[in-house]
Design a protein around this motif. Structure first.
Motif, PDB file in Angstrom:
ATOM      1  N   GLU A 240      46.924 -47.436  -6.374  1.00  0.00           N
ATOM      2  CA  GLU A 240      46.975 -46.712  -7.647  1.00  0.00           C
ATOM      3  C   GLU A 240      46.734 -47.660  -8.820  1.00  0.00           C
ATOM      4  O   GLU A 240      45.990 -47.345  -9.760  1.00  0.00           O
ATOM      5  CB  GLU A 240      48.331 -46.025  -7.788  1.00  0.00           C
ATOM      6  CG  GLU A 240      48.456 -45.178  -9.045  1.00  0.00           C
ATOM      7  CD  GLU A 240      49.792 -44.478  -9.135  1.00  0.00           C
ATOM      8  OE1 GLU A 240      50.029 -43.802 -10.156  1.00  0.00           O
ATOM      9  OE2 GLU A 240      50.607 -44.612  -8.199  1.00  0.00           O
ATOM     10  N   GLN A 241      47.349 -48.836  -8.736  1.00  0.00           N
ATOM     11  CA  GLN A 241      47.164 -49.833  -9.804  1.00  0.00           C
ATOM     12  C   GLN A 241      45.718 -50.321  -9.839  1.00  0.00           C
ATOM     13  O   GLN A 241      45.148 -50.511 -10.921  1.00  0.00           O
ATOM     14  CB  GLN A 241      48.112 -51.015  -9.581  1.00  0.00           C
ATOM     15  CG  GLN A 241      48.069 -52.050 -10.697  1.00  0.00           C
ATOM     16  CD  GLN A 241      49.087 -53.168 -10.499  1.00  0.00           C
ATOM     17  OE1 GLN A 241      49.787 -53.197  -9.488  1.00  0.00           O
ATOM     18  NE2 GLN A 241      49.162 -54.089 -11.446  1.00  0.00           N
ATOM     19  N   GLN A 242      45.119 -50.505  -8.657  1.00  0.00           N
ATOM     20  CA  GLN A 242      43.722 -50.948  -8.579  1.00  0.00           C
ATOM     21  C   GLN A 242      42.791 -49.896  -9.193  1.00  0.00           C
ATOM     22  O   GLN A 242      41.867 -50.235  -9.945  1.00  0.00           O
ATOM     23  CB  GLN A 242      43.361 -51.199  -7.112  1.00  0.00           C
ATOM     24  CG  GLN A 242      42.015 -51.860  -6.902  1.00  0.00           C
ATOM     25  CD  GLN A 242      41.720 -52.061  -5.429  1.00  0.00           C
ATOM     26  OE1 GLN A 242      41.481 -51.106  -4.696  1.00  0.00           O
ATOM     27  NE2 GLN A 242      41.775 -53.325  -4.984  1.00  0.00           N
ATOM     28  N   ASN A 243      43.056 -48.617  -8.879  1.00  0.00           N
ATOM     29  CA  ASN A 243      42.234 -47.537  -9.438  1.00  0.00           C
ATOM     30  C   ASN A 243      42.394 -47.455 -10.952  1.00  0.00           C
ATOM     31  O   ASN A 243      41.422 -47.216 -11.684  1.00  0.00           O
ATOM     32  CB  ASN A 243      42.614 -46.202  -8.813  1.00  0.00           C
ATOM     33  CG  ASN A 243      42.123 -46.067  -7.388  1.00  0.00           C
ATOM     34  OD1 ASN A 243      41.196 -46.769  -6.983  1.00  0.00           O
ATOM     35  ND2 ASN A 243      42.740 -45.172  -6.619  1.00  0.00           N
ATOM     36  N   GLU A 244      43.634 -47.644 -11.422  1.00  0.00           N
ATOM     37  CA  GLU A 244      43.879 -47.578 -12.859  1.00  0.00           C
ATOM     38  C   GLU A 244      43.146 -48.714 -13.580  1.00  0.00           C
ATOM     39  O   GLU A 244      42.604 -48.520 -14.681  1.00  0.00           O
ATOM     40  CB  GLU A 244      45.382 -47.657 -13.126  1.00  0.00           C
ATOM     41  CG  GLU A 244      45.774 -47.383 -14.563  1.00  0.00           C
ATOM     42  CD  GLU A 244      45.426 -45.963 -15.008  1.00  0.00           C
ATOM     43  OE1 GLU A 244      45.153 -45.776 -16.208  1.00  0.00           O
ATOM     44  OE2 GLU A 244      45.426 -45.048 -14.140  1.00  0.00           O
ATOM     45  N   THR A 245      43.107 -49.881 -12.947  1.00  0.00           N
ATOM     46  CA  THR A 245      42.395 -51.018 -13.536  1.00  0.00           C
ATOM     47  C   THR A 245      40.902 -50.718 -13.650  1.00  0.00           C
ATOM     48  O   THR A 245      40.273 -50.970 -14.688  1.00  0.00           O
ATOM     49  CB  THR A 245      42.603 -52.283 -12.680  1.00  0.00           C
ATOM     50  OG1 THR A 245      44.003 -52.593 -12.638  1.00  0.00           O
ATOM     51  CG2 THR A 245      41.845 -53.465 -13.264  1.00  0.00           C
ATOM     52  N   LYS A 246      40.330 -50.181 -12.590  1.00  0.00           N
ATOM     53  CA  LYS A 246      38.906 -49.822 -12.609  1.00  0.00           C
ATOM     54  C   LYS A 246      38.628 -48.749 -13.656  1.00  0.00           C
ATOM     55  O   LYS A 246      37.596 -48.798 -14.351  1.00  0.00           O
ATOM     56  CB  LYS A 246      38.480 -49.327 -11.234  1.00  0.00           C
ATOM     57  CG  LYS A 246      38.538 -50.377 -10.130  1.00  0.00           C
ATOM     58  CD  LYS A 246      37.524 -51.480 -10.381  1.00  0.00           C
ATOM     59  CE  LYS A 246      37.543 -52.502  -9.231  1.00  0.00           C
ATOM     60  NZ  LYS A 246      36.577 -53.612  -9.475  1.00  0.00           N
TER      61      LYS A 246
END
Length: 259
Positions: A240-246
């Motif tokens: 979720e954090q990775q997707n939010e960063t992208k």
């Protein structure tokens, strides 16, 4: 069947049809079983309808899952990223296996639950007809009984005695017909109602077994799928954090910036 549709009056004719020692209890038990059987009929029909809806929803769900995996597999991204292609192929295989097991479960439920419910429901029309025939026989009996009583109350002249004899002769086969129908229902309705557990128990046990087998297989399928696609070892929070960063990187682009 609604309460307002009960075609009986619990009252008795002026003259007792059955002996005083048992009449009140018999009448109470009779109408109690009639009501129980009507409720059982409604519950059986509702359960049959709900089970059909459930299996139809199961089929629609697994077919939709197969379509989604197929759509993802045909996505152009699969041509550009081998890792993504491998994941989508694994997902597509898992969804097709799930669909196959789901179809087996639905077929089993159809044979062991839905079909027996339908067969059980088919018994109620003839049982309801027997109840109606008993009621009609009772009405005929009460009508002729009242006719006999009318002549019994009159002065015992020759013509009246002849009419009284004729009325009693007319009443006799009608009384016997009612008593036979009444006795049959009093004997058979409790047996029918009390047999419901023995009839339904194997179906419900089969339903539970079908669900257990299906979800056991689903656990195996999705555990294998997890091992195939979860090579990065990321947790859901990390993804979720990775997707939010992208997503934040995309929002920073000038073409999507707020005015």
């Amino acid at each position: 069947m609604e309460w307002t549709q009960i075609p009986f009056k619990i009252g008795q004719p002026k003259k007792q049809i059955v002996s005083k020692t048992v009449s009140s209890l018999i009448i109470f038990c009779y109408y109690l079983f009639v009501i129980h059987i009507w409720e059982l009929e409604d519950q059986t029909k509702k359960l049959h309808k709900d089970m059909k809806k459930s299996t139809e929803a199961d089929i629609a769900m697994s077919k939709a899952a197969v379509k989604i995996s197929g759509d993802l597999l045909s996505n152009p991204l699969c041509e550009q990223d081998q890792a993504f292609l491998d994941s989508m192929m694994a997902l597509d295989t898992a969804m097709k296996r799930m669909d196959a097991f789901n179809q087996e479960k639905v077929n089993q439920i159809q044979k062991t639950v839905i079909d027996p419910l339908k067969k059980y429901s088919s018994v109620f029309p003839s049982l309801n007809m027997a109840v109606k025939r008993r009621e009609q026989a009772l009405q005929d009996y009460k009508r002729l009984q009242a006719k006999v009583e009318k002549y019994e109350e009159k002065e015992k002249t020759g013509p009246i005695m002849v009419k009284l004899h004729q009325a009693r002769e007319e009443l006799r086969p009608v009384r016997e017909d009612f008593e036979a129908k009444n006795k049959q229902l009093l004997e058979e309705m409790p047996k029918f109602y009390n047999s419901r557990i023995d009839y339904f128990q194997p179906s419900f046990e089969a339903l539970i077994r079908a669900q257990v087998v299906y979800f056991t297989e689903m656990h195996k399928i999705f555990s294998e799928l997890t091992d195939q696609i979860d090579q990065g070892g990321l947790t859901d929070e990390e993804r979720e954090q990775q997707n939010e960063t992208k997503l934040n990187e995309l929002r920073a682009l000038s073409i999507v910036a707020d005015d």
